[in-house]
Design a protein around this motif. Structure first.
Motif, PDB file in Angstrom:
ATOM      1  N   SER A   1       0.844  -1.193   0.000  1.00  0.00           N
ATOM      2  CA  SER A   1       0.000   0.000   0.000  1.00  0.00           C
ATOM      3  C   SER A   1       0.881   1.245   0.000  1.00  0.00           C
ATOM      4  CB  SER A   1      -0.931   0.001   1.212  1.00  0.00           C
ATOM      5  OG  SER A   1      -0.188   0.006   2.412  1.00  0.00           O
ATOM      6  N   ARG A   2       0.266   2.373  -0.171  1.00  0.00           N
ATOM      7  CA  ARG A   2       0.882   3.704  -0.205  1.00  0.00           C
ATOM      8  C   ARG A   2       1.603   3.997  -1.508  1.00  0.00           C
ATOM      9  NH1 ARG A   2       3.546   4.345   5.850  1.00  0.00           N
ATOM     10  NH2 ARG A   2       1.607   4.081   7.024  1.00  0.00           N
ATOM     11  N   ARG A   3       1.998   2.960  -2.223  1.00  0.00           N
ATOM     12  CA  ARG A   3       2.682   3.172  -3.491  1.00  0.00           C
ATOM     13  C   ARG A   3       2.571   1.913  -4.318  1.00  0.00           C
ATOM     14  NH1 ARG A   3       8.455   6.042  -3.210  1.00  0.00           N
ATOM     15  NH2 ARG A   3       7.084   7.595  -2.301  1.00  0.00           N
ATOM     16  N   THR A   4       2.485   2.064  -5.619  1.00  0.00           N
ATOM     17  CA  THR A   4       2.452   0.891  -6.482  1.00  0.00           C
ATOM     18  C   THR A   4       3.816   0.218  -6.502  1.00  0.00           C
ATOM     19  OG1 THR A   4       2.059   0.098  -8.733  1.00  0.00           O
ATOM     20  CG2 THR A   4       2.974   2.301  -8.511  1.00  0.00           C
ATOM     21  N   ILE A   5       3.818  -1.096  -6.522  1.00  0.00           N
ATOM     22  CA  ILE A   5       5.073  -1.855  -6.525  1.00  0.00           C
ATOM     23  C   ILE A   5       5.414  -2.375  -7.908  1.00  0.00           C
ATOM     24  CG2 ILE A   5       4.959  -2.503  -4.092  1.00  0.00           C
ATOM     25  CD1 ILE A   5       3.910  -5.278  -5.080  1.00  0.00           C
ATOM     26  N   SER A   6       4.758  -1.874  -8.935  1.00  0.00           N
ATOM     27  CA  SER A   6       4.967  -2.401 -10.282  1.00  0.00           C
ATOM     28  C   SER A   6       6.392  -2.187 -10.786  1.00  0.00           C
ATOM     29  CB  SER A   6       3.968  -1.777 -11.261  1.00  0.00           C
ATOM     30  OG  SER A   6       4.145  -0.376 -11.308  1.00  0.00           O
ATOM     31  N   THR A   7       7.126  -1.258 -10.207  1.00  0.00           N
ATOM     32  CA  THR A   7       8.510  -1.014 -10.621  1.00  0.00           C
ATOM     33  C   THR A   7       9.510  -1.523  -9.594  1.00  0.00           C
ATOM     34  OG1 THR A   7       8.464   1.196  -9.629  1.00  0.00           O
ATOM     35  CG2 THR A   7       7.875   1.013 -11.966  1.00  0.00           C
ATOM     36  N   TYR A   8       9.040  -2.317  -8.651  1.00  0.00           N
ATOM     37  CA  TYR A   8       9.896  -2.813  -7.573  1.00  0.00           C
ATOM     38  C   TYR A   8      10.245  -4.288  -7.765  1.00  0.00           C
ATOM     39  CZ  TYR A   8       9.000   1.314  -4.682  1.00  0.00           C
ATOM     40  OH  TYR A   8       8.947   2.594  -4.181  1.00  0.00           O
ATOM     41  N   THR A   9      11.474  -4.632  -7.486  1.00  0.00           N
ATOM     42  CA  THR A   9      11.835  -6.029  -7.289  1.00  0.00           C
ATOM     43  C   THR A   9      11.298  -6.446  -5.933  1.00  0.00           C
ATOM     44  OG1 THR A   9      13.853  -5.876  -8.600  1.00  0.00           O
ATOM     45  CG2 THR A   9      13.746  -7.649  -6.976  1.00  0.00           C
ATOM     46  N   MET A  10      10.694  -7.613  -5.886  1.00  0.00           N
ATOM     47  CA  MET A  10      10.093  -8.097  -4.645  1.00  0.00           C
ATOM     48  C   MET A  10      10.773  -9.391  -4.210  1.00  0.00           C
ATOM     49  SD  MET A  10       7.843  -5.800  -4.086  1.00  0.00           S
ATOM     50  CE  MET A  10       6.979  -6.551  -2.711  1.00  0.00           C
ATOM     51  N   GLY A  11      10.975  -9.518  -2.912  1.00  0.00           N
ATOM     52  CA  GLY A  11      11.630 -10.709  -2.405  1.00  0.00           C
ATOM     53  C   GLY A  11      10.909 -11.294  -1.214  1.00  0.00           C
ATOM     54  N   TRP A  12      11.128 -12.573  -0.998  1.00  0.00           N
ATOM     55  CA  TRP A  12      10.687 -13.256   0.216  1.00  0.00           C
ATOM     56  C   TRP A  12      11.931 -13.760   0.937  1.00  0.00           C
ATOM     57  CZ3 TRP A  12       5.935 -13.368   2.315  1.00  0.00           C
ATOM     58  CH2 TRP A  12       4.832 -13.093   1.496  1.00  0.00           C
ATOM     59  N   PHE A  13      11.957 -13.515   2.219  1.00  0.00           N
ATOM     60  CA  PHE A  13      13.030 -13.990   3.088  1.00  0.00           C
ATOM     61  C   PHE A  13      12.391 -14.724   4.261  1.00  0.00           C
ATOM     62  CE2 PHE A  13      16.835 -11.763   1.497  1.00  0.00           C
ATOM     63  CZ  PHE A  13      16.231 -10.922   0.573  1.00  0.00           C
ATOM     64  N   ARG A  14      13.195 -15.485   4.978  1.00  0.00           N
ATOM     65  CA  ARG A  14      12.667 -16.155   6.164  1.00  0.00           C
ATOM     66  C   ARG A  14      13.727 -16.187   7.254  1.00  0.00           C
ATOM     67  NH1 ARG A  14      12.215 -22.339   3.731  1.00  0.00           N
ATOM     68  NH2 ARG A  14      14.471 -22.763   3.576  1.00  0.00           N
ATOM     69  N   GLN A  15      13.241 -16.274   8.476  1.00  0.00           N
ATOM     70  CA  GLN A  15      14.147 -16.316   9.615  1.00  0.00           C
ATOM     71  C   GLN A  15      13.631 -17.309  10.633  1.00  0.00           C
ATOM     72  OE1 GLN A  15      14.922 -12.489  11.408  1.00  0.00           O
ATOM     73  NE2 GLN A  15      16.811 -13.231  12.351  1.00  0.00           N
ATOM     74  N   ALA A  16      14.431 -18.332  10.861  1.00  0.00           N
ATOM     75  CA  ALA A  16      14.112 -19.332  11.871  1.00  0.00           C
ATOM     76  C   ALA A  16      14.731 -18.898  13.200  1.00  0.00           C
ATOM     77  CB  ALA A  16      14.664 -20.686  11.446  1.00  0.00           C
ATOM     78  N   PRO A  17      14.210 -19.409  14.307  1.00  0.00           N
ATOM     79  CA  PRO A  17      14.745 -19.020  15.619  1.00  0.00           C
ATOM     80  C   PRO A  17      16.237 -19.271  15.728  1.00  0.00           C
ATOM     81  CG  PRO A  17      12.694 -20.196  15.887  1.00  0.00           C
ATOM     82  CD  PRO A  17      13.052 -20.303  14.436  1.00  0.00           C
ATOM     83  N   GLY A  18      16.978 -18.266  16.152  1.00  0.00           N
ATOM     84  CA  GLY A  18      18.406 -18.411  16.342  1.00  0.00           C
ATOM     85  C   GLY A  18      19.233 -18.390  15.072  1.00  0.00           C
ATOM     86  N   LYS A  19      18.587 -18.107  13.955  1.00  0.00           N
ATOM     87  CA  LYS A  19      19.310 -18.095  12.679  1.00  0.00           C
ATOM     88  C   LYS A  19      19.219 -16.735  12.012  1.00  0.00           C
ATOM     89  CE  LYS A  19      18.947 -23.020  11.624  1.00  0.00           C
ATOM     90  NZ  LYS A  19      18.596 -24.025  10.572  1.00  0.00           N
ATOM     91  N   GLU A  20      20.105 -16.526  11.041  1.00  0.00           N
ATOM     92  CA  GLU A  20      20.083 -15.305  10.254  1.00  0.00           C
ATOM     93  C   GLU A  20      18.887 -15.313   9.307  1.00  0.00           C
ATOM     94  OE1 GLU A  20      23.313 -13.390  11.769  1.00  0.00           O
ATOM     95  OE2 GLU A  20      22.629 -12.734   9.795  1.00  0.00           O
ATOM     96  N   ARG A  21      18.446 -14.122   8.938  1.00  0.00           N
ATOM     97  CA  ARG A  21      17.399 -14.026   7.928  1.00  0.00           C
ATOM     98  C   ARG A  21      18.001 -14.440   6.598  1.00  0.00           C
ATOM     99  NH1 ARG A  21      13.489  -8.870   8.010  1.00  0.00           N
ATOM    100  NH2 ARG A  21      13.587  -9.566  10.189  1.00  0.00           N
ATOM    101  N   GLU A  22      17.311 -15.329   5.879  1.00  0.00           N
ATOM    102  CA  GLU A  22      17.867 -15.858   4.645  1.00  0.00           C
ATOM    103  C   GLU A  22      16.924 -15.630   3.468  1.00  0.00           C
ATOM    104  OE1 GLU A  22      18.423 -20.081   4.704  1.00  0.00           O
ATOM    105  OE2 GLU A  22      16.312 -20.505   5.068  1.00  0.00           O
ATOM    106  N   PHE A  23      17.532 -15.554   2.303  1.00  0.00           N
ATOM    107  CA  PHE A  23      16.800 -15.368   1.063  1.00  0.00           C
ATOM    108  C   PHE A  23      16.015 -16.627   0.706  1.00  0.00           C
ATOM    109  CE2 PHE A  23      15.818 -14.054  -3.131  1.00  0.00           C
ATOM    110  CZ  PHE A  23      16.097 -15.120  -3.979  1.00  0.00           C
ATOM    111  N   VAL A  24      14.795 -16.427   0.209  1.00  0.00           N
ATOM    112  CA  VAL A  24      13.982 -17.537  -0.253  1.00  0.00           C
ATOM    113  C   VAL A  24      13.718 -17.422  -1.751  1.00  0.00           C
ATOM    114  CG1 VAL A  24      11.744 -18.694  -0.061  1.00  0.00           C
ATOM    115  CG2 VAL A  24      12.857 -17.791   1.989  1.00  0.00           C
TER     116      VAL A  24
END
Length: 126
Positions: free
Chosen positions: A25-48
């Protein structure tokens, strides 16, 4: 500024499926690269996974290739992550991220993304 809200997380059995959504919201994301990341307990956030602004290019970390699919609907200002054949090791908080000027070389680098959602919990039982 872009606001991102994830939804669709929950508890699922090993082998099940979930679809995560990331509504912007607040802005269109049509010109944005979008990513999903995940973070398990005690671990670094990682790229998905990541998807280019047009949707023409997608990228995945090796552990989810063939099981997860990232997609986007720019008309709805929403990005999705379809997760199939879920495994207990997929358990994590999943975050959506956006960046407007991301080079293709850095799609997996969490420090390159400017905007983040609050995350949604995915728990996979064995």
């Amino acid at each position: 500024q872009v606001q991102l809200i994830e939804s669709g997380g929950g508890l699922m059995r090993h082998g099940g499926s979930l679809r995560l959504s990331c509504a912007a919201s607040r802005r269109t994301i049509s010109t944005y690269t979008m990513g999903w990341f995940r973070q398990a307990p005690g671990k670094e956030r990682e790229f998905v996974a990541a998807i280019s602004s047009s949707g023409g290019s997608t990228y995945y970390t090796d552990s989810v290739k063939g099981r997860f699919t990232i997609s986007r609907d720019n008309a709805k200002n929403t990005v999705y992550l379809q997760m199939n054949s879920l495994k207990p090791e997929d358990t994590a908080v999943y975050y959506c991220a956006a960046d407007q000027h991301l080079s293709e070389s850095y799609y997996s680098d969490r420090y390159e993304y400017d905007y983040w959602g609050q995350g949604t919990q995915v728990t996979v039982s064995s």
